[in-house]
Design an enzyme around this catalytic site. Structure first.
Site, PDB file in Angstrom:
ATOM      1  N   GLU A   1      -8.523 -71.846  67.873  1.00  0.00           N
ATOM      2  CA  GLU A   1      -8.093 -73.356  67.185  1.00  0.00           C
ATOM      3  C   GLU A   1      -6.861 -73.368  66.798  1.00  0.00           C
ATOM      4  O   GLU A   1      -5.941 -72.902  67.485  1.00  0.00           O
ATOM      5  CB  GLU A   1      -8.796 -72.872  65.200  1.00  0.00           C
ATOM      6  CG  GLU A   1      -8.130 -71.651  64.867  1.00  0.00           C
ATOM      7  CD  GLU A   1      -7.048 -71.087  63.511  1.00  0.00           C
ATOM      8  OE1 GLU A   1      -7.042 -72.274  63.075  1.00  0.00           O
ATOM      9  OE2 GLU A   1      -7.381 -70.472  63.032  1.00  0.00           O
TER      10      GLU A   1
ATOM     11  N   LYS B   1      -2.054 -80.244  59.180  1.00  0.00           N
ATOM     12  CA  LYS B   1      -3.360 -79.387  58.888  1.00  0.00           C
ATOM     13  C   LYS B   1      -4.403 -80.366  58.915  1.00  0.00           C
ATOM     14  O   LYS B   1      -4.734 -81.202  57.942  1.00  0.00           O
ATOM     15  CB  LYS B   1      -2.830 -78.696  58.065  1.00  0.00           C
ATOM     16  CG  LYS B   1      -4.298 -78.032  58.396  1.00  0.00           C
ATOM     17  CD  LYS B   1      -4.129 -76.800  56.990  1.00  0.00           C
ATOM     18  CE  LYS B   1      -5.709 -75.769  56.044  1.00  0.00           C
ATOM     19  NZ  LYS B   1      -4.930 -74.893  54.918  1.00  0.00           N
TER      20      LYS B   1
ATOM     21  N   VAL C   1     -10.224 -73.803  61.756  1.00  0.00           N
ATOM     22  CA  VAL C   1     -11.371 -72.865  62.037  1.00  0.00           C
ATOM     23  C   VAL C   1     -12.978 -74.354  61.507  1.00  0.00           C
ATOM     24  O   VAL C   1     -13.638 -74.284  62.427  1.00  0.00           O
ATOM     25  CB  VAL C   1     -11.769 -72.232  60.950  1.00  0.00           C
ATOM     26  CG1 VAL C   1     -13.610 -71.655  61.296  1.00  0.00           C
ATOM     27  CG2 VAL C   1     -10.995 -70.870  61.378  1.00  0.00           C
TER      28      VAL C   1
ATOM     29  N   ASP D   1     -10.973 -73.351  44.596  1.00  0.00           N
ATOM     30  CA  ASP D   1     -11.010 -72.865  45.789  1.00  0.00           C
ATOM     31  C   ASP D   1     -12.029 -72.073  46.647  1.00  0.00           C
ATOM     32  O   ASP D   1     -11.478 -71.397  47.091  1.00  0.00           O
ATOM     33  CB  ASP D   1      -9.682 -72.835  46.383  1.00  0.00           C
ATOM     34  CG  ASP D   1      -9.321 -73.574  47.142  1.00  0.00           C
ATOM     35  OD1 ASP D   1      -9.842 -73.407  48.543  1.00  0.00           O
ATOM     36  OD2 ASP D   1      -8.014 -72.937  47.072  1.00  0.00           O
TER      37      ASP D   1
ATOM     38  N   SER E   1     -12.775 -72.375  50.918  1.00  0.00           N
ATOM     39  CA  SER E   1     -12.473 -73.238  52.028  1.00  0.00           C
ATOM     40  C   SER E   1     -13.874 -74.321  52.508  1.00  0.00           C
ATOM     41  O   SER E   1     -15.292 -72.934  53.052  1.00  0.00           O
ATOM     42  CB  SER E   1     -11.580 -72.236  54.091  1.00  0.00           C
ATOM     43  OG  SER E   1     -11.910 -72.791  54.714  1.00  0.00           O
ATOM     44  N   ALA E   2     -13.299 -74.540  53.176  1.00  0.00           N
ATOM     45  CA  ALA E   2     -14.333 -75.604  54.167  1.00  0.00           C
ATOM     46  C   ALA E   2     -14.902 -74.357  55.170  1.00  0.00           C
ATOM     47  O   ALA E   2     -15.787 -75.038  56.407  1.00  0.00           O
ATOM     48  CB  ALA E   2     -14.557 -76.481  54.344  1.00  0.00           C
ATOM     49  N   ASP E   3     -14.348 -73.473  55.377  1.00  0.00           N
ATOM     50  CA  ASP E   3     -14.449 -72.436  56.799  1.00  0.00           C
ATOM     51  C   ASP E   3     -16.097 -72.643  56.880  1.00  0.00           C
ATOM     52  O   ASP E   3     -16.820 -72.894  57.704  1.00  0.00           O
ATOM     53  CB  ASP E   3     -13.795 -71.781  57.025  1.00  0.00           C
ATOM     54  CG  ASP E   3     -11.919 -72.213  57.752  1.00  0.00           C
ATOM     55  OD1 ASP E   3     -12.068 -73.722  57.556  1.00  0.00           O
ATOM     56  OD2 ASP E   3     -11.559 -71.321  57.510  1.00  0.00           O
TER      57      ASP E   3
ATOM     58  N   LYS F   1      -9.370 -62.720  55.075  1.00  0.00           N
ATOM     59  CA  LYS F   1      -7.823 -62.661  55.058  1.00  0.00           C
ATOM     60  C   LYS F   1      -8.124 -62.216  53.498  1.00  0.00           C
ATOM     61  O   LYS F   1      -8.514 -62.294  52.894  1.00  0.00           O
ATOM     62  CB  LYS F   1      -7.335 -63.727  54.313  1.00  0.00           C
ATOM     63  CG  LYS F   1      -6.666 -64.908  56.514  1.00  0.00           C
ATOM     64  CD  LYS F   1      -6.336 -65.892  55.977  1.00  0.00           C
ATOM     65  CE  LYS F   1      -7.441 -67.110  54.983  1.00  0.00           C
ATOM     66  NZ  LYS F   1      -6.857 -68.245  55.196  1.00  0.00           N
TER      67      LYS F   1
HETATM   68  N1  PSU Z   1      -6.068 -68.154  58.686  1.00  0.00           N
HETATM   69  C1  PSU Z   1      -5.205 -67.117  59.213  1.00  0.00           C
HETATM   70  N2  PSU Z   1      -3.775 -67.649  59.530  1.00  0.00           N
HETATM   71  C2  PSU Z   1      -4.003 -69.023  59.684  1.00  0.00           C
HETATM   72  C3  PSU Z   1      -5.893 -69.520  59.244  1.00  0.00           C
HETATM   73  C4  PSU Z   1      -6.595 -68.651  58.438  1.00  0.00           C
HETATM   74  O1  PSU Z   1      -4.553 -65.715  59.542  1.00  0.00           O
HETATM   75  O2  PSU Z   1      -3.768 -70.244  60.390  1.00  0.00           O
HETATM   76  C5  PSU Z   1      -6.132 -71.365  59.061  1.00  0.00           C
HETATM   77  C6  PSU Z   1      -7.557 -71.236  59.907  1.00  0.00           C
HETATM   78  O3  PSU Z   1      -6.747 -72.333  60.641  1.00  0.00           O
HETATM   79  C7  PSU Z   1      -8.166 -71.714  58.620  1.00  0.00           C
HETATM   80  C8  PSU Z   1      -7.858 -72.294  57.516  1.00  0.00           C
HETATM   81  O4  PSU Z   1      -9.636 -72.538  59.059  1.00  0.00           O
HETATM   82  O5  PSU Z   1      -5.980 -70.868  57.329  1.00  0.00           O
HETATM   83  C9  PSU Z   1      -7.966 -72.146  56.021  1.00  0.00           C
HETATM   84  O6  PSU Z   1      -8.017 -72.435  55.419  1.00  0.00           O
HETATM   85  P1  PSU Z   1      -7.804 -73.482  53.521  1.00  0.00           P
HETATM   86  O7  PSU Z   1      -8.178 -72.266  53.580  1.00  0.00           O
HETATM   87  O8  PSU Z   1      -6.803 -74.757  53.357  1.00  0.00           O
HETATM   88  O9  PSU Z   1      -9.884 -73.653  54.311  1.00  0.00           O
HETATM   89 MN    MN Z   2      -9.028 -74.705  50.356  1.00  0.00          MN
END
Ligand code: PSU
Ligand code: MN
Length: 299
Positions: A25, A86, A106, A136, A138-140, A157
């Site tokens: 990614e 992003k 992701v 919240d 994540s869409a992941d 994380k």
């Molecule tokens: N975890 C990390 N570093 C990152 C991310 C996650 O340690 O840069 C990034 C990844 O690309 C993940 C995104 O898909 O953050 C998730 O963002 P959000 O929580 O807004 O979905």
């Molecule tokens: Mn989010």
């Protein structure tokens, strides 16, 4: 579609010859790490992949094209240009049509990798259910349920709500397999109290599980969690206070949506004086190594 998706010559060659490919990614480059560590890490990850006879496919949006495989110049541009966005999956239509450049999360990378027929993807940590009750998620996680790709990460994380993230994975029938661990690793930390439903102690077993999952017609992705090497891990007691103060600051600044994760990561890096960035680099290299071995084993 052909004009939107652009394959690098190496990825095109690997696809045509059915050689193993590992997706990577790019939000970690654009929003996850400071310069120059982001550029150095991105190029090191590609090299580790090649050293294991697998073609790296770092995925990103460059001026409205979805690139599957990047040149060194493109990696450098993403690492340095502050105007790069992003992109999660929902942003792709908007950003492609507006000819924007973006790191893919992701979620977006999963969608693009699946579209390209790539089966294995390595990253640092996936997004998950955030702490608190603001909804919240994540869409992941949703994309993991939708795309038949095996994702290697170091757990969710530690800034997230881990029990609720595990519940989400269970509800959406996404397998989570510990690589040489029976418990969930938490990104900077190599273990937690959360026992996993499955463990694989070598790459052969891991690859059998992945193959069988897809042979059964279970078309989802799989999450493989690979603990950070113990020597590089940061203990829970050391990282928790940094996470707490980052979360508090985010709340004071009323941060939400896609800005939250990058803010938390950079705050934790500031508070730990770069120690978290060092750990992040170590764990993602470790994941890419496993991802490359898995890609080879799946053939
Ligand atoms: N975890 C990390 N570093 C990152 C991310 C996650 O340690 O840069 C990034 C990844 O690309 C993940 C995104 O898909 O953050 C998730 O963002 P959000 O929580 O807004 O979905
Ligand atoms: Mn989010």
């Amino acid at each position: 579609m052909q004009t939107i998706f652009e394959y690098s010559p190496a990825v095109k060659h690997a696809l045509e010859n059915k050689q193993p490919i590992l997706a990577l990614e790019s939000t970690i480059i654009t929003h996850g790490m400071p310069y120059p560590e982001n550029y150095q890490t991105a190029t090191a990850l590609e090299q580790i992949t090649r050293d294991h006879h697998v073609t790296p496919a770092t995925i990103a949006l460059i001026k409205g094209k979805i690139k599957i495989g990047l040149s060194t110049e493109e990696l450098n541009y993403l690492a340095q240009d502050k105007s790069v966005a992003k992109a999660s999956r929902r942003d792709l239509g908007f950003m492609v049509s507006q000819k924007m450049s973006a790191g893919t999360t992701v979620a977006a990378t999963l969608y693009c990798a699946a579209n390209a027929g790539i089966k294995v993807f390595a990253t640092g940590g996936i997004g998950g259910v955030h702490r608190g009750d603001n909804g919240d998620v994540s869409a992941d996680l949703i994309e993991l349920a939708r795309n038949p790709v095996a994702v290697v990460c170091a757990g969710a994380k530690a800034i997230l709500d881990l029990p609720r993230t595990l519940e989400y994975l269970e509800t959406h029938s996404i397998p989570i397999i510990g690589y040489r661990t029976q418990v969930l690793p938490a990104f900077y930390t190599d273990n937690t109290d959360h026992v996993l439903p499955a463990t694989a102690n070598d790459v052969g077993i891991l690859s059998d599980i992945v193959k069988t999952h897809w042979q059964l017609g279970l078309a989802s992705g799989l999450l493989i969690v690979n603990p950070i090497p113990a020597a590089e891990a940061i203990s829970r007691s050391e990282i928790e206070p940094a996470i707490h103060s980052a979360l508090e600051k985010a709340q004071q600044q009323n941060l939400s949506g896609k800005a939250l994760t990058p803010f938390l990561l950079s705050e934790v890096a500031k508070i730990t004086q770069g120690k978290s960035v060092k750990a992040n680099i170590a764990l993602i290299k470790n994941n890419v190594l496993l991802g490359a071995k898995l890609a080879n084993s799946l053939g």
